[in-house]
Design a protein around this motif. Structure first.
Motif, PDB file in Angstrom:
ATOM      1  N   MET A 221      41.894 -19.391   7.343  1.00  0.00           N
ATOM      2  CA  MET A 221      41.985 -19.519   8.799  1.00  0.00           C
ATOM      3  C   MET A 221      40.619 -19.219   9.519  1.00  0.00           C
ATOM      4  N   PRO A 222      40.005 -19.611  10.266  1.00  0.00           N
ATOM      5  CA  PRO A 222      38.786 -19.531  10.459  1.00  0.00           C
ATOM      6  C   PRO A 222      39.006 -17.772  11.693  1.00  0.00           C
ATOM      7  N   ASN A 223      38.831 -17.228  11.884  1.00  0.00           N
ATOM      8  CA  ASN A 223      38.429 -16.175  12.367  1.00  0.00           C
ATOM      9  C   ASN A 223      38.184 -15.573  14.168  1.00  0.00           C
ATOM     10  N   THR A 224      37.122 -16.588  14.416  1.00  0.00           N
ATOM     11  CA  THR A 224      36.008 -16.585  15.508  1.00  0.00           C
ATOM     12  C   THR A 224      36.355 -17.906  16.100  1.00  0.00           C
ATOM     13  N   LYS A 225      36.501 -17.925  17.432  1.00  0.00           N
ATOM     14  CA  LYS A 225      36.178 -18.984  18.234  1.00  0.00           C
ATOM     15  C   LYS A 225      35.002 -20.251  17.550  1.00  0.00           C
ATOM     16  N   SER A 226      34.128 -19.651  17.173  1.00  0.00           N
ATOM     17  CA  SER A 226      33.015 -20.307  17.278  1.00  0.00           C
ATOM     18  C   SER A 226      33.627 -21.110  15.976  1.00  0.00           C
ATOM     19  N   ALA A 227      33.928 -20.475  14.485  1.00  0.00           N
ATOM     20  CA  ALA A 227      34.294 -20.615  13.391  1.00  0.00           C
ATOM     21  C   ALA A 227      35.698 -21.559  13.441  1.00  0.00           C
ATOM     22  N   LEU A 228      36.014 -21.963  14.327  1.00  0.00           N
ATOM     23  CA  LEU A 228      37.415 -22.483  14.836  1.00  0.00           C
ATOM     24  C   LEU A 228      36.872 -23.997  15.666  1.00  0.00           C
ATOM     25  N   LYS A 229      35.952 -24.154  15.944  1.00  0.00           N
ATOM     26  CA  LYS A 229      34.707 -24.735  16.673  1.00  0.00           C
ATOM     27  C   LYS A 229      34.593 -25.798  15.032  1.00  0.00           C
ATOM     28  N   ASN A 230      33.532 -24.768  14.412  1.00  0.00           N
ATOM     29  CA  ASN A 230      32.832 -25.882  13.485  1.00  0.00           C
ATOM     30  C   ASN A 230      33.549 -26.300  12.276  1.00  0.00           C
ATOM     31  N   LEU A 231      34.623 -25.569  12.220  1.00  0.00           N
ATOM     32  CA  LEU A 231      35.837 -26.607  11.649  1.00  0.00           C
ATOM     33  C   LEU A 231      36.796 -28.184  12.084  1.00  0.00           C
ATOM     34  N   ARG A 232      36.371 -27.731  13.559  1.00  0.00           N
ATOM     35  CA  ARG A 232      36.805 -29.432  13.912  1.00  0.00           C
ATOM     36  C   ARG A 232      35.810 -29.543  13.766  1.00  0.00           C
ATOM     37  N   LYS A 233      34.862 -29.896  13.966  1.00  0.00           N
ATOM     38  CA  LYS A 233      33.139 -30.176  13.770  1.00  0.00           C
ATOM     39  C   LYS A 233      33.017 -30.926  12.721  1.00  0.00           C
ATOM     40  N   SER A 234      32.810 -30.347  11.480  1.00  0.00           N
ATOM     41  CA  SER A 234      33.016 -30.648  10.045  1.00  0.00           C
ATOM     42  C   SER A 234      34.214 -31.892   9.643  1.00  0.00           C
ATOM     43  N   GLU A 235      35.635 -31.337  10.262  1.00  0.00           N
ATOM     44  CA  GLU A 235      36.610 -32.736   9.886  1.00  0.00           C
ATOM     45  C   GLU A 235      35.652 -33.563  10.450  1.00  0.00           C
ATOM     46  N   ARG A 236      35.356 -33.777  11.847  1.00  0.00           N
ATOM     47  CA  ARG A 236      35.227 -34.556  12.750  1.00  0.00           C
ATOM     48  C   ARG A 236      34.160 -35.567  11.830  1.00  0.00           C
ATOM     49  N   ARG A 237      33.547 -34.647  11.474  1.00  0.00           N
ATOM     50  CA  ARG A 237      31.786 -35.169  10.510  1.00  0.00           C
ATOM     51  C   ARG A 237      32.376 -35.839   9.047  1.00  0.00           C
ATOM     52  N   ARG A 238      33.908 -35.549   8.663  1.00  0.00           N
ATOM     53  CA  ARG A 238      33.930 -35.307   7.703  1.00  0.00           C
ATOM     54  C   ARG A 238      33.762 -36.839   6.861  1.00  0.00           C
ATOM     55  N   LEU A 239      35.357 -36.941   8.168  1.00  0.00           N
ATOM     56  CA  LEU A 239      35.463 -38.212   8.785  1.00  0.00           C
ATOM     57  C   LEU A 239      34.832 -39.801   8.760  1.00  0.00           C
ATOM     58  N   ARG A 240      33.778 -39.302   9.864  1.00  0.00           N
ATOM     59  CA  ARG A 240      32.647 -40.334   9.666  1.00  0.00           C
ATOM     60  C   ARG A 240      31.766 -40.214   9.109  1.00  0.00           C
ATOM     61  N   ASN A 241      31.525 -39.510   7.756  1.00  0.00           N
ATOM     62  CA  ASN A 241      30.689 -39.826   6.698  1.00  0.00           C
ATOM     63  C   ASN A 241      31.343 -40.658   5.508  1.00  0.00           C
ATOM     64  N   LYS A 242      32.801 -40.056   5.358  1.00  0.00           N
ATOM     65  CA  LYS A 242      33.992 -41.083   4.891  1.00  0.00           C
ATOM     66  C   LYS A 242      33.768 -42.653   4.787  1.00  0.00           C
ATOM     67  N   SER A 243      33.943 -42.587   6.553  1.00  0.00           N
ATOM     68  CA  SER A 243      34.510 -44.443   7.060  1.00  0.00           C
ATOM     69  C   SER A 243      32.677 -44.355   6.526  1.00  0.00           C
ATOM     70  N   ILE A 244      31.869 -44.587   6.721  1.00  0.00           N
ATOM     71  CA  ILE A 244      30.110 -45.438   6.437  1.00  0.00           C
ATOM     72  C   ILE A 244      30.305 -45.432   5.509  1.00  0.00           C
ATOM     73  N   LYS A 245      30.620 -44.193   4.168  1.00  0.00           N
ATOM     74  CA  LYS A 245      30.199 -44.935   3.141  1.00  0.00           C
ATOM     75  C   LYS A 245      30.999 -45.495   2.700  1.00  0.00           C
ATOM     76  N   SER A 246      32.121 -45.471   2.872  1.00  0.00           N
ATOM     77  CA  SER A 246      33.333 -46.142   2.373  1.00  0.00           C
ATOM     78  C   SER A 246      32.669 -47.977   2.804  1.00  0.00           C
ATOM     79  N   ALA A 247      32.584 -48.232   3.694  1.00  0.00           N
ATOM     80  CA  ALA A 247      31.917 -49.984   4.385  1.00  0.00           C
ATOM     81  C   ALA A 247      30.580 -50.011   3.350  1.00  0.00           C
ATOM     82  N   THR A 248      29.920 -48.868   3.238  1.00  0.00           N
ATOM     83  CA  THR A 248      28.445 -49.453   2.900  1.00  0.00           C
ATOM     84  C   THR A 248      29.078 -49.774   1.226  1.00  0.00           C
TER      85      THR A 248
END
Length: 93
Positions: free
Chosen positions: A1-28
Motif C-alpha cells: 500500500m502507498p505510504n503518502t497521500k501523493s502515492a495514493l493519488k498516483n495509484l488511483r490515477k494509474s488505475e483509471r488510466r489502466r482501465l481506459r487504456n485497456k478499453s481503448i486497446k480492446s476496442a481497437t
C-alpha cells in the motif's frame, strides 16, 4: 500500500488510466479482427469501407490518447493496408 497521500493519488490515477487504456486497446483490436474477418470472407468492398472509416480512426485515436506509440499505430495501419491491397489485387485477377 502507498505510504503518502501523493502515492495514493498516483495509484488511483494509474488505475483509471489502466482501465481506459485497456478499453481503448480492446476496442481497437475488435475492429481490426472484424476487418480481417471481412477480408477472409471475401467482402472486400465492405472491408475497404470499414477499414477506411472505422479501423484507421480507432488506431489514430488510440495513438493520440497515448495508448499506442505513434510508430506502432503507423506500423499497424501499414500492415493492414498491405493486407487490403493484397486482397484487392487477388480479387481483380
Amino acid at each position: 500500500m502507498p505510504n503518502t497521500k501523493s502515492a495514493l493519488k498516483n495509484l488511483r490515477k494509474s488505475e483509471r488510466r489502466r482501465l481506459r487504456n485497456k478499453s481503448i486497446k480492446s476496442a481497437t483490436k475488435t475492429y481490426i479482427k472484424k476487418f480481417l474477418n471481412m477480408l477472409q470472407s471475401g467482402n472486400i468492398d465492405e472491408a475497404r469501407e470499414f477499414f477506411l472509416k472505422e479501423v484507421v480512426k480507432k488506431i489514430d485515436m488510440a495513438a493520440s490518447k497515448g495508448v499506442f506509440h505513434k510508430n506502432k499505430a503507423a506500423r499497424l495501419k501499414s500492415r493492414l493496408y498491405q493486407k487490403l491491397n493484397k486482397a484487392l489485387a487477388s480479387s481483380q485477377v
